[in-house]
Design an enzyme around this catalytic site. Sequence first.
Site, PDB file in Angstrom:
ATOM      1  N   SER A 714       0.803  -1.226   0.000  1.00  0.00           N
ATOM      2  CA  SER A 714       0.000   0.000   0.000  1.00  0.00           C
ATOM      3  C   SER A 714       0.836   1.278   0.000  1.00  0.00           C
ATOM      4  O   SER A 714       0.289   2.367  -0.189  1.00  0.00           O
ATOM      5  CB  SER A 714      -0.950   0.010   1.203  1.00  0.00           C
ATOM      6  OG  SER A 714      -0.242   0.038   2.417  1.00  0.00           O
ATOM      7  N   LYS A 757      -7.192   3.677   8.208  1.00  0.00           N
ATOM      8  CA  LYS A 757      -6.238   4.655   7.666  1.00  0.00           C
ATOM      9  C   LYS A 757      -6.821   6.070   7.718  1.00  0.00           C
ATOM     10  O   LYS A 757      -6.099   7.044   7.987  1.00  0.00           O
ATOM     11  CB  LYS A 757      -5.865   4.279   6.234  1.00  0.00           C
ATOM     12  CG  LYS A 757      -5.047   2.992   6.147  1.00  0.00           C
ATOM     13  CD  LYS A 757      -4.775   2.584   4.707  1.00  0.00           C
ATOM     14  CE  LYS A 757      -3.946   1.310   4.654  1.00  0.00           C
ATOM     15  NZ  LYS A 757      -3.669   0.861   3.267  1.00  0.00           N
TER      16      LYS A 757
END
Length: 817
Positions: A714, A757
Site C-alpha cells: 500500500s 487509515k
Amino acid sequence: MEKVKIGFNKIGLSEIFESDSEFVPIVSDEDEQSVSELEVPDILPILPLRNTVLFPGVIIPISLGREKSIRLVREIQKTKGYFGAVAQKDLKVEEPEFDDLFPIGTVAKVIKVLEMPDNSTSVIIQGKKRFRMTEMVETEPYYQARVEGIEEVYPEDDKNREFEAVISSVKDLSLRIIKASSNIPTEASFAVKNIESSAYLINFVCSNTDMKIREKQDLLETDELLGRGMILLEHLAREVQMMELKNDIQTKVKLDIDQQQREYLLQQQIKTIQDELGSSPIEQEVRELQERSEKKKWSKEVEELFQKELDKLQRLNPAAGEYSVQYNYLQTLIDLPWNEYTKDNYDLKRAQRILDRDHHGLDKVKERILEHLAVLKLKGELKSPILCLYGPPGVGKTSLGKSIAESLGRKYVRMSLGGLHDEAEIRGHRKTYIGAMPGRIIQNIKKAGASNPVFILDELDKISNNFHGDPASALLEVLDPEQNANFHDNFLEVDYDLSKVMFVATANTLGSIALPLLDRMELIDVSGYILDEKVEIAKRHLIPKQMENHGIPKGTVSFSKKVLAYIVERYTRESGVRELDKVIAKLFRKVALLLAKDEPVKKALGINDVSDLLGVERYSKDKWQDNQFAGVVTGLAWTAVGGEILFVETSLSKGKGKLTLTGNLGEVMKESAVLALEYLRSHAWELNIKEEVFDEWNVHVHVPEGAIPKDGPSAGVTMVTSLASAFTQRKVKQRLAMTGEITLRGKVLPVGGIKEKILAAKRAGISEIILSTENKKDIEEIKDIYLEGLAFHFVDNISEVIKLALLDEKVNKPLNI
C-alpha cells in the site's frame, strides 16, 4: 397397626430362635388332621395384617393399632370363634378396601391377648387353614368377607420320595443356618428337629424366614406343598450361601493384616450387608442417574447409548479404575442440555436499546444482530449466524458478546483461543484415556446449561498448531452451519447439535486465519473510533467504571468534552479505547491519592489540572511534517492495532545510480520502491527529468521508526511520489496523505483497511487523501461522521497522483539536478 412383635419374625430365621419358647410350638400330625377337618364359615371377620403373612399352624404375636381390629379381637376372644388374617398389599394404607388386600389368607384363632405397659394391645394368634376371599360384605364395626376354604394339596404317592427329600433339605439348611450363625443358640436346632408335621415345618420356616411380603404371599398362595417347599428351598439355599460367604470373608482375616487389607475386608462386609438390605451408595448413584435420565429431552439414539453405558456401569466393580471413568462419562452425558433451549426475546426495540447502551458505534454488528432477530421473529426458526468481528484491539469486540446475549435473552459463554495448539482442546479425548474429558466446546455448552448460547470464540487469529494437531482445522466443523448440527466430540462418542449456537469469533487480523475457516464465517469489520466517539465512550462508560473501581464518589470530579479530547489526543494514540481506559485509571489513582490525603481536588478538572496529574504529554496532535524538504511524503498504513501514518523520505547524492532502502522494510515494500524507481525511469520525460540523472545520482529511500518491521504494497504511491519529489525538487502539497499499490505500467490498485487509515489521518491532522478509484466504494460505506474535514481524490494511474501531490514550487535550496 397390626405388625409383627419386635424381636420376633422381623429379621430372619436366624433371629427366630432367640425368641421366647412359647412362640415356637410343635404341631403334631394329629393337630394337622384336625386343622384339615376344620369347617370354614361362609362369612368370616377379616383382620388386615401390615407387615407379615400368617401361615397355617404358625403362631405369631402382633400389635393392634386400628380400632376396628381391637374390636374384632375382643369379640373373637369372647366367642372363642375364628377370623381371617389377610396381608395388605400396601403397608401405608390406613383403611384398606377389598382391592387393597391379598385375596388369600389364613383362618386364625386368638391364643392370648396382652395389655402392654404403654397401653397398646398385643395378641398372639395361630393360623389354622387357608381361605380365599370372594367379596367384602361388611366394613363396620370391622371387616367381614365372604370366603371359601382352600385345602392343602399333598404330594401324590409317586412323589412322596421327592417330598421327603425336600423336607429333609429344608430341615438340613435350617440347621446349617443355625450352626453358621454365632447369634443363634444351639437350642434352636432342637425345635426344628422335633417338628413332626411336614406341612407345619414348611409353613413355620416360610413364616419366619427373611422374605418380602410379596414373596411370602406367593408361598401362601401355592396350593401344592411340594411346590411351596421347592420355592422355600431355593431361598434357604441363597441364605446359606450368603452366610457362608460372610464366614469365608471372616476366616480369611489374619492376625497380622495391614490397614489396606482391613479396609478391603470391611468394604466386602459392608457390600454383603448392603446387598442383603437391598440398597447401597452405588445403587443409589445408579438410581439417581436413571431418574435424571427420565427428565432429559434427548433423542432415541442418545437414550439408547445412555442405557447401554448405564448397564455397563452396573456390571463394573466399584473398586475398579474403569468404574470412575464410566461414571464420569455418564455424568457428562446427563449434565449436557440436550435439546434444551432458552427462549429468544423478539423485542427488537429492547435489543436496540441494550446494544446502544453498552457500545457506541459498531453499527454493522448491531444491524446484523437485529436482522437475525427479525427473521427469527417472522419464521420462528433459523440457523444461528457465525460471525467474525475483526479489527484493532480495544474497540469492544469481546465485550460485545455479552450485549448480544442479553439482547437476545440467551446465555453467554466465552472461550479464549489464544495460544491454543492441541486439537483435543476442541474435540476432546476419547474416554478410555486417563483424565479424559470433553473438548472445551462441549464443556462450555454444559456450563451454559442451554444448547443455544451466544458463544464467543476470542482471539481466533492467535491459534497455533504443532504435532498435537491443528485446532483451526477442528474448528471447521464447529463453524460450518451445514455440519455443526452433528458435531462429534471424541469423549461423547455421539453427535451433538450446535446449529442453534450463535458463534461470534473475534480477531485482530484475518491474515493468520486459515482460508477455509474464513469462508465459513460472516466477516464484519469493527474499525476504530474517531475523536468524538472516544470522548463519548469515555464519558458514558470508562469514567463511571473507573470512578467505581477506585472508590471515588459520584460527582466528586467531572470533565468537559474539551478536556477529554485533550486526554485522547495527547496521551493516547490507538484505534480503540484500551489505552484511554488505562490513562483514565491512572488519572483517578492520582485523584484517589489526593482524596486519601484530605487534600483539595477541583470538581471540574481543566486541561492544566489533567496535565499536572498525568505528567508530560506523550503525543503531539499533528504528526504530519511540513513540505520544506523534497522527497518527504506522508503515507497511510494499516497495522493490527489500527491505522497509522508513515513517512517516506528520499534523498539523492552524487554516485552511479545505486538504490538503497532502509527502515526495516519487508520484501513486498522493497519491491514497491524498485517499481516506483523503474516507473520514473520510463516516464522521466513527462516530469521533465533528464534520463542521465538516474545514472549519476544515488537514491536512498528511508521509512522512519526503523525498529518496527514494515511490509505490504500500500505504500507504492507514496514511494513514487517521494522519488518524483526528490528528482524534481518540487514541494509536496501540505496536509496530504496517500495509500495505494502501483504496477509497472503506472496503474494505481486498491488496498484494504481504509477506515482505519482514515482515522489515523484525522488524528494526524491530514485534510486530503489520495486513493485508488476502486476504493471509492469503501468510502461510500463509511458513515459521514468519520469523513468530516477530509477531501478525497480518486485516481487510476500514477501520473494523476503526481499531478495532485506535487506543487510547481521548488523547495528552498534545491539540488542542481
